[in-house]
Motif scaffolding. Sequence first.
Motif, PDB file in Angstrom:
ATOM      1  N   HIS A  88      67.127  53.738  54.071  1.00 28.55           N
ATOM      2  CA  HIS A  88      68.481  53.464  54.561  1.00 28.55           C
ATOM      3  C   HIS A  88      68.813  54.617  55.498  1.00 28.55           C
ATOM      4  O   HIS A  88      67.974  55.502  55.695  1.00 28.55           O
TER       5      HIS A  88
ATOM      6  N   ASP B 121      70.594  62.286  54.464  1.00 28.68           N
ATOM      7  CA  ASP B 121      69.652  62.983  53.575  1.00 28.68           C
ATOM      8  C   ASP B 121      68.319  62.250  53.467  1.00 28.68           C
ATOM      9  O   ASP B 121      67.390  62.745  52.814  1.00 28.68           O
ATOM     10  N   HIS B 122      68.199  61.098  54.138  1.00 32.60           N
ATOM     11  CA  HIS B 122      66.928  60.358  54.175  1.00 32.60           C
ATOM     12  C   HIS B 122      66.401  60.196  55.608  1.00 32.60           C
ATOM     13  O   HIS B 122      65.345  59.605  55.796  1.00 32.60           O
TER      14      HIS B 122
ATOM     15  N   ASP C 179      67.978  54.943  47.629  1.00 28.11           N
ATOM     16  CA  ASP C 179      69.167  55.252  46.819  1.00 28.11           C
ATOM     17  C   ASP C 179      69.731  54.039  46.079  1.00 28.11           C
ATOM     18  O   ASP C 179      70.854  54.097  45.573  1.00 28.11           O
TER      19      ASP C 179
ATOM     20  N   HIS D 297      66.774  59.981  44.401  1.00 29.17           N
ATOM     21  CA  HIS D 297      67.011  61.357  43.951  1.00 29.17           C
ATOM     22  C   HIS D 297      66.649  61.464  42.476  1.00 29.17           C
ATOM     23  O   HIS D 297      66.958  60.562  41.696  1.00 29.17           O
TER      24      HIS D 297
HETATM   25 ZN   LIG Z   1      70.309  59.964  49.207  1.00 28.34          ZN
END
Ligand SMILES: [Zn+2]
Length: 344
Positions: free
Chosen positions: A75, A79-80, A190, A227
């Motif tokens: 996605h 943070d990805h 996520d 995570h």
């Molecule tokens: Zn994330």
Amino acid sequence: MNLPDGLIPLADGLHLWAPGHTGTWGFANCLLITSGRQAALVDTPYDRPMTEALIAAAGRVLPDGAAVETIVNTHVNGDHTFGNGCFPGAEIIATRAAAEHVCREPSPAQMHFLTHGTPADEPLGWYAREHFGRYRYDDVRAVPPTRTFSGRHELRVGGVEAELIEVGPAHSAGDLVVHLPAQRTVCAGDVLFQGDHPVHWNGPLAGIAAACETILGLDPETVVPGHGPVMSPQDVRGQLAYLRGLEELVHARHAAGLTVAEAAADIIATGYHDHLGLPERIVILTAVEYRHLDGDTGEPDLVHLAARAADWAYRHRGPGGQGAPGPSVPTPATPAEGTAATAD
Ligand SMILES: [Zn+2]
């Protein structure tokens, strides 16, 4: 920042970058798929120093001269994806829906402002520094996908077959999971968190539960969450129970006329899965579910949602914070089966 100096072998051709660090934001898992001189990476870290650490660790696994030529973004949360720019020339694959909704995401410049330009003594500024201040956003260049698809997409990495399966909207507008049938592994992005309360920006909760059902239907032995520690199918069933239990709690409070803040504070005060980190994420989950219950079809504002969570955290953990109020609405039993405790 304490980062792993190596990748964890998961299965034939699969190595995991698992930065750990539950109880905070931004440390996402990344999965390296290798076969011969071919390599693909599922998700990239949040900033350049982390991505360079991953590249160094990957170098100890890859044959001489081999490089990551394909990136898959589960996605488009930063943070990805913010590490995408560290792989020049790589093809970057995501769903069409993810690419179309990338405008929802805070840019690197906005994240830099949130962690440096906001008042440090107010909830959002305090929270941003606490959980995002360790990352460097000033030299991140956001690089969008170069190839998009809807539905399913076959990816071959040398002799390894992977299937990219669109499961959104769920956590975000355009989630995908990566299914590696020969390795009986699913990389879930996520859609799944382990060790902390999950956070979901798009919803509804039923959509995320449906994505979990899709993952279980693939009959994996190993599931890599976005995570936290690697999960078993039993852990995924625990997450399903969490989502369904929370849905029940939120809907009851919506029907009773509570505001989002009242409902979320009330649910947290019941001790819902209180062995997990970051209970303030329940504020975001509640706000997102209320949007669906209220028929709000506008674009969710991620910073506004995060600010709601920051408000709760500031009052309970921030300077001069106070304890949470007690519950005001009766709570149905909430199964905790299979939901593992924080492992690191
Ligand atoms: Zn994330």
